[in-house]
Motif scaffolding. Structure first.
Motif, PDB file in Angstrom:
ATOM      1  N   SER A 259       0.850  -1.190   0.000  1.00  0.00           N
ATOM      2  CA  SER A 259       0.000   0.000   0.000  1.00  0.00           C
ATOM      3  C   SER A 259       0.881   1.233   0.000  1.00  0.00           C
ATOM      4  O   SER A 259       1.784   1.366   0.834  1.00  0.00           O
ATOM      5  CB  SER A 259      -0.913   0.016   1.236  1.00  0.00           C
ATOM      6  N   ASP A 270      -2.481   0.377  -4.433  1.00  0.00           N
ATOM      7  CA  ASP A 270      -2.609  -0.871  -3.680  1.00  0.00           C
ATOM      8  C   ASP A 270      -2.353  -2.020  -4.642  1.00  0.00           C
ATOM      9  O   ASP A 270      -2.960  -2.081  -5.721  1.00  0.00           O
ATOM     10  CB  ASP A 270      -4.007  -1.009  -3.074  1.00  0.00           C
ATOM     11  N   GLU A 383      -9.865  -4.642   0.450  1.00  0.00           N
ATOM     12  CA  GLU A 383      -8.424  -4.766   0.412  1.00  0.00           C
ATOM     13  C   GLU A 383      -8.004  -5.661  -0.756  1.00  0.00           C
ATOM     14  O   GLU A 383      -8.711  -6.599  -1.128  1.00  0.00           O
ATOM     15  CB  GLU A 383      -7.904  -5.350   1.723  1.00  0.00           C
TER      16      GLU A 383
END
Length: 931
Positions: A259, A270, A383
């Motif tokens: 990140s 990311d 994520e």
């Protein structure tokens, strides 16, 4: 001797067999057996294997002890085995991060495997170790700790001691009772005393444990900071393979994520990379990656994977999308302003079809977030590692499948700045044809360009319109998504709509249309393939004390229509005295036909309660007044139930409730699809020349099929208890049940007759002597049709929705042709030719001679009849006899009937040859001397 054989050899007399994992069979090289040790009938087995450690020739051996004793648990025989093997693994050998860990700072010295036929708590383990010490065994069973609930469970457990910075940590416990439980599941992160701990740029946050394939795994939850950037390490750990070669650990790293964030100008990057071969029985090795870049102007995401399957083929997929910031557009007028594009493809890959309710979790669709409220930020995106796991893990959406391909194209657009939609068209072809149009729409009223304006309503809709050939399903589904509200955000909207039509696969002719779900009684034993739909309604919390909820539904199926709803309000006040008040009302109606049956229920209830808590004592006083009315027909009847405070009573009206009457066979038969289906599974020649197809249709001839492995299936609309082929039994199983007719032990026979066509006549044929193979077809069928008659809704609720492994038909496989031996190599000389001088061709005259050929529909039949005629056989015999008299006979067994050739003509010739009169034209070309 393999360890598993040794242990089970001593357990068989006790009637015990351990379900060993298939790979766990290390060889023990030296075994000592003591019978009747201690003089009380105990058996003690000790064994060892040299060189069982991590390094070749390691002096520390693996030791094993097996004890059969009655001294530990009174009145019960206990069998306990313990394998103690060295690992000698140091954290400095970890992939990528080992250089940051000093020698000895993180160590896994050994592994211990505990086998027991009874559960062992801490006290029992202490007694057991005392017995072993009394026999002079210098080996102790490890004490169970909190990770194993202070108990070693029955069968197989693994204990891995470990050390951190010189201190001994609580041992890790892994349970592996059988192969079926080795499913790759892992714990969430477990934090121990002294953690997190740092080794320079490496921080260890926690530990996970689990089993994957034939490995025990210990994973470290860790972060690595390099150059100011934070790397999240996924699957960094120790894998201990179990097998004949010993417990030799190896370090592994499943993946990593990076990140990078900068505020001015805004730049967020990311990225994640993941190894896909670990814990997946279908993939040998592979890599998956994802990158997401976000700026003030645009967000770009790309994901892809390459995997090599265990079945020896490669899977590839790529997916990318770009989304502009709000207020900008790629192209389009205000009613249709495109702000994003997406697309992807997959080779040897299949995509699991999501339902409308699953679209928020579908990785190719969940970029679109619900519009934020005034002053709120949009929900954070998933994520990267989480998205990769959702895509390509063992339970992910994209899976390898040889012969399957998919392509996806999508748009993200806005309409008049208050309707935001993401649409994705996904087509999968190859092994199946799946066509899906997926959409997520967010509608906000009024337009919230000004963040300070109040939002009066927001509606988030998830939509799926799809045709799924493998399910024979055409479906339209709409679901109200989270974040939908009306007037105030505390008034949440819910609901779902589904319209499904099944075109085959044992469900042909079935359909369902539902808005908000189904009747409670119908849902008890609803067919498994019917979609779920959330109740249509709202849930409003005007304050923290009051909740008002309203729901409704309606549904239509081939056999029933239903509708209903409910309204409730509840008030709860906390404190020393907890006060509650409530009001509920409901109505539910179910109308069935074939046969006709009506069930109507309605009720209303009002109540208050007070709960007083004094120390450890709770006292609850409740007053409730309610009435419930149920009505049914046929037979006509009903029941009234009255509740007044703590008194509840009821009385019946008319006939008792028997449920729907039995359906006569004539009516039940109309609910079934075609009674018998015969389908060509393989070898059907569908691409026949158009003229040939028309000619065959005109004379009602059979369709063409290849003789190279032709396969067909014959299936019935109802299950069968017996199958026979030409009078020979192929299946003899249990009799069937028919729930709507309330029949049990029904004899259902599936009879198959195979004959051979010769000269237009059907003659007997023996498929068994010709190598034909037959396999019963098994399917899971709906219990609502083929389950045993149920006496009550409670009884139906306890039964599964499907009746498993019911035989419905027969798969018929015709053997492929027997191929002859090779002719051997063919040289170029054998294929060459002898050149000749140019000369006159015998048919040099191009003028047509003789009558013109004509088209005839019976040419093939005439050829067959001519070959099979007795006159043809007589003439052929005369020719053979003449050749024999001249000394040029063809030999024995060369003369005979040509009936087999005649039969072959009927099966091999496709188009009728042209016919003409048998005249011999005279050539006017000059003759040529023979050479």
């Amino acid at each position: 001797m393999p360890l598993s054989e040794l242990v089970n050899e001593y357990l068989r007399p006790l009637g015990i067999t351990i379900p060993w994992p298939a790979a766990f069979a290390p060889i023990l090289e030296e075994i000592v057996i003591d019978e009747d040790v201690g003089g009380r009938g105990d058996t003690l087995v000790t064994a060892w294997t040299p060189g069982f450690g991590d390094e070749a020739g390691a002096p520390s051996p693996a030791r094993f002890v097996l004890l059969v004793t009655k001294a530990v648990i009174p009145g019960s025989t206990l069998v306990v085995g313990l394998l103690d093997a060295p690992l000698g693994f140091d954290g400095s050998r970890f992939t990528l991060v080992g250089e940051f860990i000093p020698n000895g700072a993180l160590a896994f010295p050994r592994v211990q495997v505990v086998l027991t036929t009874k559960e062992l708590d801490v006290g029992t383990v202490g007694v057991l170790n005392g017995v072993l010490a009394g026999y002079g065994v210098n080996l102790e069973v490890p004490l169970p700790n909190a990770m194993s609930a202070h108990t070693w469970p029955k069968y197989l457990s693994v204990c891995i001691p470990w050390q951190l910075k010189g201190g001994t940590m609580p041992a890790l416990s892994i349970f592996w009772a059988s192969d079926d439980e080795s499913d790759g599941k892992k714990d969430k992160s477990i934090s121990f005393p002294g953690m997190p701990v740092s080794f320079g740029p490496l921080t260890l946050v926690g530990v996970r444990r689990g089993t994957v394939r034939d490995h025990w795994r210990v994973e470290l939850v860790a972060n690595l900071i390099v150059g100011g950037q934070d790397f999240s390490l996924d699957g960094l750990g120790l894998a201990i393979p179990v097998g004949l070669k010993g417990l030799k650990p190896k370090p592994e790293l499943m993946g990593a994520a990076l990140s990078l964030h900068r505020l001015i100008p805004k730049l967020n990057i990311d990225a994640a990379l993941r190894y896909t071969g670990l814990g997946d029985d279908e993939i040998s090795y592979g890599l998956a990656g994802l990158v997401r870049v976000q700026t003030d102007a645009v967000t770009v995401l790309g994901a892809g994977a390459f995997s090599r399957a265990v079945a020896d083929y490669s899977m590839v997929f790529l997916y990318a999308e770009a989304l502009l910031k709000p207020g900008t557009a790629l192209f389009g007028p205000p009613p249709f302003t495109v702000i994003g594009l997406s697309g992807g493809f997959g080779i040897n890959a299949t995509v699991r079809a999501p339902t409308a309710a699953q679209l928020p979790a579908f990785p190719l669709m969940n970029r679109l977030q619900a519009a934020p409220g005034p002053g709120e930020d949009a929900p954070p995106p998933p994520e990267p590692l989480e998205m990769l796991n959702d895509l390509v893990s063992k339970t992910g959406w994209v899976r390898p499948e040889e012969g399957s391909y998919w392509i996806a194209l999508g748009l993200t657009f806005t309409s008049f700045r208050f309707v935001e939609t993401k649409a994705l068209a996904l087509v999968e072809f190859g092994n199946r044809l799946n066509i899906m149009i997926l959409g997520r729409t967010s509608i906000t009223l009024p337009k919230h360009a000004d963040p300070n304006r109040k939002v009066h309503a927001r509606l988030n809709l998830d939509l799926r319109f799809a045709y799924l050939s493998d399910q024979h399903l055409l479906t339209l589904e709409v679901a109200v998504g989270q974040g939908s509200f009306l007037f105030t955000e505390t008034a949440e909207l819910t609901g779902g709509l589904a319209f499904c039509v099944w075109t085959g696969g044992g469900k042909g002719g079935d359909f369902v249309l539902t808005l908000g779900g189904y009747h409670p009684q119908f849902r008890v034993n609803m067919p498994e393939h019917y979609p779920a739909a959330a109740r249509l309604g709202f849930r409003w919390e005007p304050s923290s004390l009051v909740v008002v909820q309203a729901q409704g539904y309606t549904a239509l199926t081939p056999g029933a229509i239903m509708f209903g709803g409910a309204l409730s309000a509840r008030y709860d006040l906390g404190g020393v005295v907890q006060l509650s008040a409530w009001f509920t009302a409901h109505v539910d109606a179910l109308i069935q036909w074939k046969p006709f049956y009506l069930d109507l229920a309605m009720g209303i209830s009002i109540g208050v309660s007070a709960t007083i808590k004094i120390a450890f004592i709770k006292v609850r006083i409740a007053i409730e007044v309610g009435i419930t009315l149920q009505f049914w027909t046929p037979p006509t009847g009903g029941r009234v139930t009255v509740k007044l405070w703590f008194i509840e009573f009821g009385f019946d009206l008319g006939s008792v409730r028997l449920g729907a009457p039995p359906v006569p066979w004539g009516e039940f038969q109309t609910q079934l699809p075609a009674p018998i289906r015969t389908t060509a599974v393989k070898g059907f020649l569908a691409d026949v020349e158009k003229g040939e197809s028309q000619a065959r249709a005109a004379r009602q001839g059979p369709p063409l099929a290849s003789i190279d492995g032709f396969t067909l299936a014959t299936e019935a609309a109802l299950p069968t208890s017996q199958i026979s082929v030409n009078g020979t039994s192929e299946y003899d199983g249990p009799k069937i049940d028919i729930r709507p007719m309330r029949l049990t032990d029904v004899d259902s026979r599936h009879l198959v007759t195979i004959t051979r066509s010769e000269g237009g006549q059907e003659v007997p044929f023996n498929p068994y002597t010709n190598g034909w193979e037959f396999t019963p077809i098994k399917r899971d069928l709906p219990g609502a049709l083929w389950g045993p008659p149920a006496l009550s809704s409670e009884e139906m609720a306890s039964e599964p929705g499907l009746v498993e492994d019911r035989v419905t038909g027969l798969l018929v496989e015709v053997p492929p042709p027997r191929r002859g031996g090779s002719v051997g190599p063919v040289t170029a000389a054998a294929l060459s030719h002898e050149p000749l001088d140019d000369g006159d061709l015998p048919l040099r005259d191009a003028t047509a001679a003789g009558p013109a050929p004509l088209v005839a529909d019976d040419t093939i039949q005439r050829i067959a009849e001519s070959l099979a005629a007795e006159a043809t056989a007589d003439e052929r015999t005369a020719v053979h006899e003449a050749l024999t008299r001249l000394g040029a006979g063809a030999g024995e067994d060369t003369d005979g009937s040509l009936t087999e050739y005649a039969e072959l003509v009927l099966h091999t010739m496709i188009n009728n040859p042209l016919v003409t009169a048998a005249t011999v034209p005279v050539s006017t070309a000059p003759t040529r001397e023979p050479r």
